[in-house]
Design a protein around this motif. Structure first.
Motif, PDB file in Angstrom:
ATOM      1  N   THR A  64      12.956  57.038  30.530  1.00 23.53           N
ATOM      2  CA  THR A  64      13.566  56.704  29.237  1.00 23.53           C
ATOM      3  C   THR A  64      13.086  57.647  28.142  1.00 23.53           C
ATOM      4  O   THR A  64      13.822  57.938  27.206  1.00 23.53           O
ATOM      5  CB  THR A  64      13.236  55.249  28.806  1.00 23.53           C
ATOM      6  OG1 THR A  64      11.797  55.105  28.712  1.00 23.53           O
ATOM      7  CG2 THR A  64      13.803  54.237  29.787  1.00 23.53           C
ATOM      8  N   HIS A  65      11.828  58.114  28.252  1.00 23.53           N
ATOM      9  CA  HIS A  65      11.296  59.091  27.299  1.00 23.53           C
ATOM     10  C   HIS A  65      10.012  59.691  27.857  1.00 23.53           C
ATOM     11  O   HIS A  65       9.563  59.299  28.934  1.00 23.53           O
ATOM     12  CB  HIS A  65      11.126  58.488  25.906  1.00 23.53           C
ATOM     13  CG  HIS A  65      10.131  57.375  25.781  1.00 23.53           C
ATOM     14  ND1 HIS A  65      10.240  56.181  26.453  1.00 23.53           N
ATOM     15  CD2 HIS A  65       9.008  57.269  25.023  1.00 23.53           C
ATOM     16  CE1 HIS A  65       9.232  55.387  26.103  1.00 23.53           C
ATOM     17  NE2 HIS A  65       8.468  56.032  25.255  1.00 23.53           N
ATOM     18  N   GLY A  66       9.427  60.634  27.107  1.00 24.09           N
ATOM     19  CA  GLY A  66       8.333  61.426  27.666  1.00 24.09           C
ATOM     20  C   GLY A  66       6.931  60.911  27.415  1.00 24.09           C
ATOM     21  O   GLY A  66       5.959  61.577  27.785  1.00 24.09           O
ATOM     22  N   HIS A  67       6.767  59.742  26.817  1.00 23.79           N
ATOM     23  CA  HIS A  67       5.418  59.234  26.533  1.00 23.79           C
ATOM     24  C   HIS A  67       4.619  58.954  27.801  1.00 23.79           C
ATOM     25  O   HIS A  67       5.179  58.588  28.836  1.00 23.79           O
ATOM     26  CB  HIS A  67       5.501  57.960  25.691  1.00 23.79           C
ATOM     27  CG  HIS A  67       5.633  58.236  24.217  1.00 23.79           C
ATOM     28  ND1 HIS A  67       6.158  57.324  23.341  1.00 23.79           N
ATOM     29  CD2 HIS A  67       5.298  59.327  23.473  1.00 23.79           C
ATOM     30  CE1 HIS A  67       6.142  57.836  22.110  1.00 23.79           C
ATOM     31  NE2 HIS A  67       5.635  59.052  22.169  1.00 23.79           N
ATOM     32  N   LEU A  68       3.283  59.054  27.661  1.00 23.39           N
ATOM     33  CA  LEU A  68       2.383  58.954  28.812  1.00 23.39           C
ATOM     34  C   LEU A  68       2.570  57.679  29.638  1.00 23.39           C
ATOM     35  O   LEU A  68       2.496  57.716  30.862  1.00 23.39           O
ATOM     36  CB  LEU A  68       0.921  59.065  28.349  1.00 23.39           C
ATOM     37  CG  LEU A  68       0.254  57.912  27.607  1.00 23.39           C
ATOM     38  CD1 LEU A  68      -1.268  58.103  27.630  1.00 23.39           C
ATOM     39  CD2 LEU A  68       0.710  57.823  26.168  1.00 23.39           C
ATOM     40  N   GLY A 156      14.919  58.359  18.125  1.00 30.48           N
ATOM     41  CA  GLY A 156      14.200  57.502  17.183  1.00 30.48           C
ATOM     42  C   GLY A 156      12.736  57.552  17.571  1.00 30.48           C
ATOM     43  O   GLY A 156      11.993  58.444  17.152  1.00 30.48           O
ATOM     44  N   HIS A 157      12.338  56.643  18.438  1.00 30.29           N
ATOM     45  CA  HIS A 157      10.950  56.581  18.925  1.00 30.29           C
ATOM     46  C   HIS A 157      10.503  57.945  19.453  1.00 30.29           C
ATOM     47  O   HIS A 157       9.374  58.372  19.231  1.00 30.29           O
ATOM     48  CB  HIS A 157      10.885  55.507  20.010  1.00 30.29           C
ATOM     49  CG  HIS A 157       9.554  55.343  20.639  1.00 30.29           C
ATOM     50  ND1 HIS A 157       8.453  54.870  19.966  1.00 30.29           N
ATOM     51  CD2 HIS A 157       9.138  55.600  21.908  1.00 30.29           C
ATOM     52  CE1 HIS A 157       7.425  54.838  20.795  1.00 30.29           C
ATOM     53  NE2 HIS A 157       7.807  55.279  21.975  1.00 30.29           N
ATOM     54  N   THR A 158      11.394  58.633  20.174  1.00 33.72           N
ATOM     55  CA  THR A 158      11.231  60.065  20.486  1.00 33.72           C
ATOM     56  C   THR A 158      12.616  60.683  20.343  1.00 33.72           C
ATOM     57  O   THR A 158      13.628  59.966  20.344  1.00 33.72           O
ATOM     58  CB  THR A 158      10.711  60.323  21.924  1.00 33.72           C
ATOM     59  OG1 THR A 158      11.741  59.959  22.862  1.00 33.72           O
ATOM     60  CG2 THR A 158       9.447  59.531  22.231  1.00 33.72           C
ATOM     61  N   GLY A 175      13.830  50.537  26.722  1.00 32.27           N
ATOM     62  CA  GLY A 175      12.620  51.359  26.740  1.00 32.27           C
ATOM     63  C   GLY A 175      11.819  51.025  25.491  1.00 32.27           C
ATOM     64  O   GLY A 175      11.716  49.863  25.110  1.00 32.27           O
ATOM     65  N   ASP A 176      11.273  52.061  24.827  1.00 32.21           N
ATOM     66  CA  ASP A 176      10.589  51.814  23.545  1.00 32.21           C
ATOM     67  C   ASP A 176      11.550  52.086  22.386  1.00 32.21           C
ATOM     68  O   ASP A 176      11.143  52.144  21.230  1.00 32.21           O
ATOM     69  CB  ASP A 176       9.365  52.733  23.400  1.00 32.21           C
ATOM     70  CG  ASP A 176       8.248  52.369  24.364  1.00 32.21           C
ATOM     71  OD1 ASP A 176       8.368  51.339  25.058  1.00 32.21           O
ATOM     72  OD2 ASP A 176       7.260  53.123  24.428  1.00 32.21           O
ATOM     73  N   GLY A 177      12.838  52.228  22.705  1.00 29.44           N
ATOM     74  CA  GLY A 177      13.831  52.590  21.697  1.00 29.44           C
ATOM     75  C   GLY A 177      14.152  51.493  20.716  1.00 29.44           C
ATOM     76  O   GLY A 177      14.658  51.759  19.625  1.00 29.44           O
TER      77      GLY A 177
HETATM   78 ZN   LIG Z   1       6.925  55.318  23.856  1.00 33.85          ZN
END
Ligand SMILES: [Zn+2]
Length: 285
Positions: A64-68, A156-158, A175-177
């Motif tokens: 969903t995104h690149g966060h760890l 947004g979040h990323t 996701g974190d969106g």
């Molecule tokens: Zn995140």
């Protein structure tokens, strides 16, 4: 090696797996293929758990995104096609940091007042070179047989943040969106103004889902979450939000605020509505 994972069935076709940081990843089971959405923080072998304990082999991985805590477990699936919006490749590389992973696992155990297992260097899984990911495009579809996934790019979040519509099962995985505390703090994330546009895009899909799945905390929200967080965007842009000084684990070069007041020690808004935004002052417009 310690087992850091647990899982539960959301429907016959959707399985939620929680990892060492209590971040959720999801398996979606089609008639002929299975997808793994996100790969967790990369502490302990997610692949061994998914294949050995649950008995599912993922045919495709979508980040969903690149966060760890979403992408660092991807290295174990390097022989499977792995999709990520290319705007998050640099972020994914930047978050490949073992010290940060171990700190997050300890912090989340503290948050939930749980004893943290002893963490060893060998618990940190090998990373995936972000250049090895395939481009995840807006509206890209994955037909798993009897269930389809549709990627919805919602910066947004990323900047590469992508929500996944699980068509057929009538779920939207944000996701974190979008959630109870959307973080718009890092220099690499979008502004509140851009984020509002991303959320507005979701309007056209609102008849396609009944429930929202998330990756943190309770991991579930009603579909009212999206319009409610859009409203919070408006308030921030109009300067009418509660604007409470706060801090986060993510790095920011500006002062950070929580948009809506919550009851102490919880993410529950005092006005009873859903959703909140934590934003940096330089991320409004
Ligand atoms: Zn995140």
């Amino acid at each position: 090696m310690h087992n850091f994972f647990s899982h539960e069935y959301i429907t016959d076709r959707i399985i939620r797996v929680r990892d060492a940081s209590f971040t959720a990843v999801y398996l979606v089971l089609g008639d002929h293929s299975a997808a793994l959405i996100d790969t967790g923080i990369g502490i302990g072998s997610l692949r061994t758990y998914v294949e050995g304990t649950i008995g599912v082999n993922a045919d495709v991985v979508i980040l969903t995104h690149g966060h760890l805590d979403h992408a660092n477990g991807a290295g174990e699936f390097s022989d499977v096609p792995i999709y990520l919006n290319p705007l998050d490749k640099a972020l994914m590389r930047q978050h490949q940091d073992a010290k940060r992973q171990l700190t997050m696992v300890r912090q989340t155990h503290d948050y939930y007042h749980l004893d943290c297992p002893e963490l060893k260097a060998e618990d940190v899984m090998d990373y995936l070179d972000p250049e090895a990911t395939l481009p995840l495009e807006d509206e890209q579809e994955f037909d798993l047989g009897g269930v389809q996934l549709k990627a919805i790019h919602t910066p947004g979040h990323t900047m590469g943040m992508t929500m996944i519509l699980i068509e057929g099962e009538r779920f939207l995985l944000t996701g974190d969106g979008c959630g109870v505390g959307v973080l718009l703090v890092e220099d690499c994330c979008s502004t509140v103004s851009e984020y509002r546009q991303g959320l507005a895009k979701l309007e056209k899909y609102s008849s396609c889902y009944d429930h929202i799945l998330r990756n943190h905390g309770t991991c579930v929200s009603s579909k009212e979450l999206i319009p409610s967080v859009r409203e919070v965007c408006e308030e921030i842009l109009n300067g009418t939000d509660d604007r409470i000084p706060t801090s986060t684990v993510l790095e920011s070069s500006s002062d950070v605020f929580q948009a809506k007041k919550t009851f102490p020690g919880t993410q529950n808004r005092v006005d009873g509505k859903q959703g909140n935004i934590i934003y940096a002052l330089n991320k409004i417009r």
